[in-house]
Design an enzyme around this catalytic site. Structure first.
Site, mmCIF file in Angstrom:
data_model
loop_
_atom_site.group_PDB
_atom_site.id
_atom_site.type_symbol
_atom_site.label_atom_id
_atom_site.label_comp_id
_atom_site.label_asym_id
_atom_site.label_seq_id
_atom_site.Cartn_x
_atom_site.Cartn_y
_atom_site.Cartn_z
ATOM 1 N N GLY A 50 0.772 -1.248 0.000
ATOM 2 C CA GLY A 50 0.000 0.000 0.000
ATOM 3 C C GLY A 50 0.795 1.284 0.000
ATOM 4 O O GLY A 50 0.315 2.308 -0.487
ATOM 5 N N GLU A 104 4.212 3.972 5.996
ATOM 6 C CA GLU A 104 2.943 3.253 5.850
ATOM 7 C C GLU A 104 1.942 4.108 5.084
ATOM 8 O O GLU A 104 1.993 5.339 5.131
ATOM 9 C CB GLU A 104 2.355 2.940 7.229
ATOM 10 C CG GLU A 104 2.735 1.570 7.781
ATOM 11 C CD GLU A 104 2.023 0.420 7.065
ATOM 12 O OE1 GLU A 104 1.469 0.635 5.958
ATOM 13 O OE2 GLU A 104 2.029 -0.690 7.606
ATOM 14 N N ASP A 108 -4.483 1.871 10.920
ATOM 15 C CA ASP A 108 -5.919 1.719 11.189
ATOM 16 C C ASP A 108 -6.076 1.189 12.623
ATOM 17 O O ASP A 108 -6.120 1.955 13.581
ATOM 18 C CB ASP A 108 -6.503 0.779 10.128
ATOM 19 C CG ASP A 108 -8.012 0.686 10.148
ATOM 20 O OD1 ASP A 108 -8.587 0.615 11.252
ATOM 21 O OD2 ASP A 108 -8.640 0.650 9.081
ATOM 22 N N PHE A 157 -13.646 3.033 5.410
ATOM 23 C CA PHE A 157 -12.741 2.268 4.551
ATOM 24 C C PHE A 157 -12.432 3.108 3.305
ATOM 25 O O PHE A 157 -13.344 3.581 2.632
ATOM 26 C CB PHE A 157 -13.365 0.934 4.145
ATOM 27 C CG PHE A 157 -12.399 0.052 3.406
ATOM 28 C CD1 PHE A 157 -11.444 -0.680 4.087
ATOM 29 C CD2 PHE A 157 -12.427 -0.009 2.017
ATOM 30 C CE1 PHE A 157 -10.532 -1.480 3.401
ATOM 31 C CE2 PHE A 157 -11.521 -0.801 1.322
ATOM 32 C CZ PHE A 157 -10.569 -1.536 2.021
ATOM 33 N N VAL A 158 -11.154 3.275 3.031
ATOM 34 C CA VAL A 158 -10.736 4.132 1.919
ATOM 35 C C VAL A 158 -9.899 3.362 0.895
ATOM 36 O O VAL A 158 -9.232 2.376 1.239
ATOM 37 C CB VAL A 158 -9.945 5.363 2.424
ATOM 38 C CG1 VAL A 158 -10.842 6.298 3.219
ATOM 39 C CG2 VAL A 158 -8.733 4.948 3.266
ATOM 40 N N ARG A 170 -5.643 0.710 -6.357
ATOM 41 C CA ARG A 170 -4.365 1.313 -5.917
ATOM 42 C C ARG A 170 -3.903 2.409 -6.870
ATOM 43 O O ARG A 170 -3.147 3.298 -6.490
ATOM 44 C CB ARG A 170 -3.258 0.253 -5.846
ATOM 45 C CG ARG A 170 -3.477 -0.839 -4.808
ATOM 46 C CD ARG A 170 -2.170 -1.595 -4.586
ATOM 47 N NE ARG A 170 -2.357 -2.888 -3.950
ATOM 48 C CZ ARG A 170 -2.414 -3.096 -2.635
ATOM 49 N NH1 ARG A 170 -2.338 -2.076 -1.817
ATOM 50 N NH2 ARG A 170 -2.555 -4.311 -2.148
HETATM 51 O O1 LIG Z 1 -3.289 -0.605 11.358
HETATM 52 P P1 LIG Z 1 -3.780 -1.877 10.718
HETATM 53 O O2 LIG Z 1 -5.189 -2.199 11.119
HETATM 54 O O3 LIG Z 1 -2.837 -3.009 10.913
HETATM 55 O O4 LIG Z 1 -3.916 -1.615 9.144
HETATM 56 C C1 LIG Z 1 -2.916 -1.006 8.378
HETATM 57 C C2 LIG Z 1 -2.286 -1.946 7.408
HETATM 58 O O5 LIG Z 1 -3.245 -2.464 6.501
HETATM 59 C C3 LIG Z 1 -2.815 -2.256 5.165
HETATM 60 O O6 LIG Z 1 -2.023 -3.300 4.692
HETATM 61 P P2 LIG Z 1 -2.587 -4.632 4.033
HETATM 62 O O7 LIG Z 1 -2.382 -5.717 5.013
HETATM 63 O O8 LIG Z 1 -3.964 -4.388 3.496
HETATM 64 O O9 LIG Z 1 -1.576 -4.886 2.834
HETATM 65 P P3 LIG Z 1 -1.262 -4.023 1.527
HETATM 66 O O10 LIG Z 1 -0.393 -2.879 1.988
HETATM 67 O O11 LIG Z 1 -0.524 -4.962 0.665
HETATM 68 O O12 LIG Z 1 -2.561 -3.539 0.944
HETATM 69 C C4 LIG Z 1 -1.938 -1.013 5.264
HETATM 70 O O13 LIG Z 1 -1.004 -0.933 4.207
HETATM 71 C C5 LIG Z 1 -1.265 -1.180 6.579
HETATM 72 O O14 LIG Z 1 -0.067 -1.915 6.466
HETATM 73 N N1 LIG Z 2 -7.589 0.001 1.468
HETATM 74 C C1 LIG Z 2 -7.585 0.057 2.800
HETATM 75 N N2 LIG Z 2 -6.785 -0.743 3.509
HETATM 76 C C2 LIG Z 2 -6.821 -0.622 4.847
HETATM 77 N N3 LIG Z 2 -6.130 -1.295 5.782
HETATM 78 C C3 LIG Z 2 -6.530 -0.843 6.971
HETATM 79 N N4 LIG Z 2 -7.460 0.117 6.834
HETATM 80 C C4 LIG Z 2 -7.664 0.249 5.518
HETATM 81 C C5 LIG Z 2 -8.533 1.103 4.734
HETATM 82 O O1 LIG Z 2 -9.323 1.931 5.213
HETATM 83 N N5 LIG Z 2 -8.440 0.950 3.377
#
Ligand SMILES: O=P(O)(O)OC[C@H]1O[C@H](OP(=O)(O)OP(=O)(O)O)[C@H](O)[C@@H]1O
Ligand SMILES: Nc1nc2[nH]cnc2c(=O)[nH]1
Length: 179
Positions: A50, A104, A108, A157-158, A170
């Site tokens: 992300g 990051e 969340d 959720f964004v 993305r």
């Molecule tokens: O604070 P949290 O509740 O842990 O959420 C945040 C994490 O969630 C998303 O990653 P994801 O696991 O969706 O992987 P991605 O970056 O590959 O989309 C984002 O990039 C953070 O790493």
């Molecule tokens: N795309 C997306 N990933 C997340 N991971 C944790 N929170 C979020 C959110 O709000 N959007």
């Protein structure tokens, strides 16, 4: 500029943070980091997937010598947090003695960052701070000090600007929230 709603699979999303607002907040965070890390040659650790877009724009705005490396952790299953601490993988750099800035896209629940920080301290980092594009203060479940948040958002959720819904969205330049 007009931003019509976006459909991704079963969900509709409406415009939330336009690109110019995102880029302005990135400039402000980069200026703070450039000031605070002068003479320290920080190592940015971008947590994939992300954060790639934020990491790219953040690096372009840094005005001091700095390095970047990309690491991987867990992934969210659909829109639910798994709550499990996942291991840091893909780290090639020596962390010992380095000033590390975790990059990051979003903090969340905080599970991801809370799981990552002890691993970096354990590897002997001189300091560890977190730069995140977005933080959801009302969703945070850990006592975390996030020193460099670009923007605080409500508990929606964004998607967009690197953030996905089931792997999609993305590529959007702007950030949208679920309707
Ligand atoms: O604070 P949290 O509740 O842990 O959420 C945040 C994490 O969630 C998303 O990653 P994801 O696991 O969706 O992987 P991605 O970056 O590959 O989309 C984002 O990039 C953070 O790493
Ligand atoms: N795309 C997306 N990933 C997340 N991971 C944790 N929170 C979020 C959110 O709000 N959007």
């Amino acid at each position: 500029m007009h931003h019509p709603p976006v459909t991704i699979q079963d969900k509709q999303f409406s415009i939330y943070l336009p690109e110019r607002k995102i880029l302005h907040s990135v400039e402000i965070v980069a200026a703070r980091l450039s000031h605070d890390y002068r003479g320290k040659q920080p190592l940015f650790l971008s947590v994939l997937n992300g954060s790639f877009m934020f990491a790219s724009d953040l690096m372009k705005e840094m005005s001091i010598p700095c390095e970047i490396s990309f690491v991987r952790l867990s992934s969210y299953a659909d829109m639910q947090s798994t709550g499990q601490v996942k291991e840091l993988i893909g780290l090639k750099e020596e962390i010992r003695g380095r000033h590390v800035v975790v990059v990051e896209d979003i903090v969340d629940t905080g599970h991801t960052v809370a799981g990552l920080l002890p691993q970096l301290h354990q590897k002997g980092a001189a300091s560890v701070e977190v730069a995140t594009l977005l933080i959801k203060p009302d969703s945070l479940q850990h006592d975390l000090h996030i020193k460099y948040p670009a923007m605080s958002i409500a508990n929606d959720f964004v998607v967009g600007y690197g953030l996905d819904y089931n792997g999609l969205g993305r590529n959007l330049r702007d950030i949208y929230k679920v309707m």
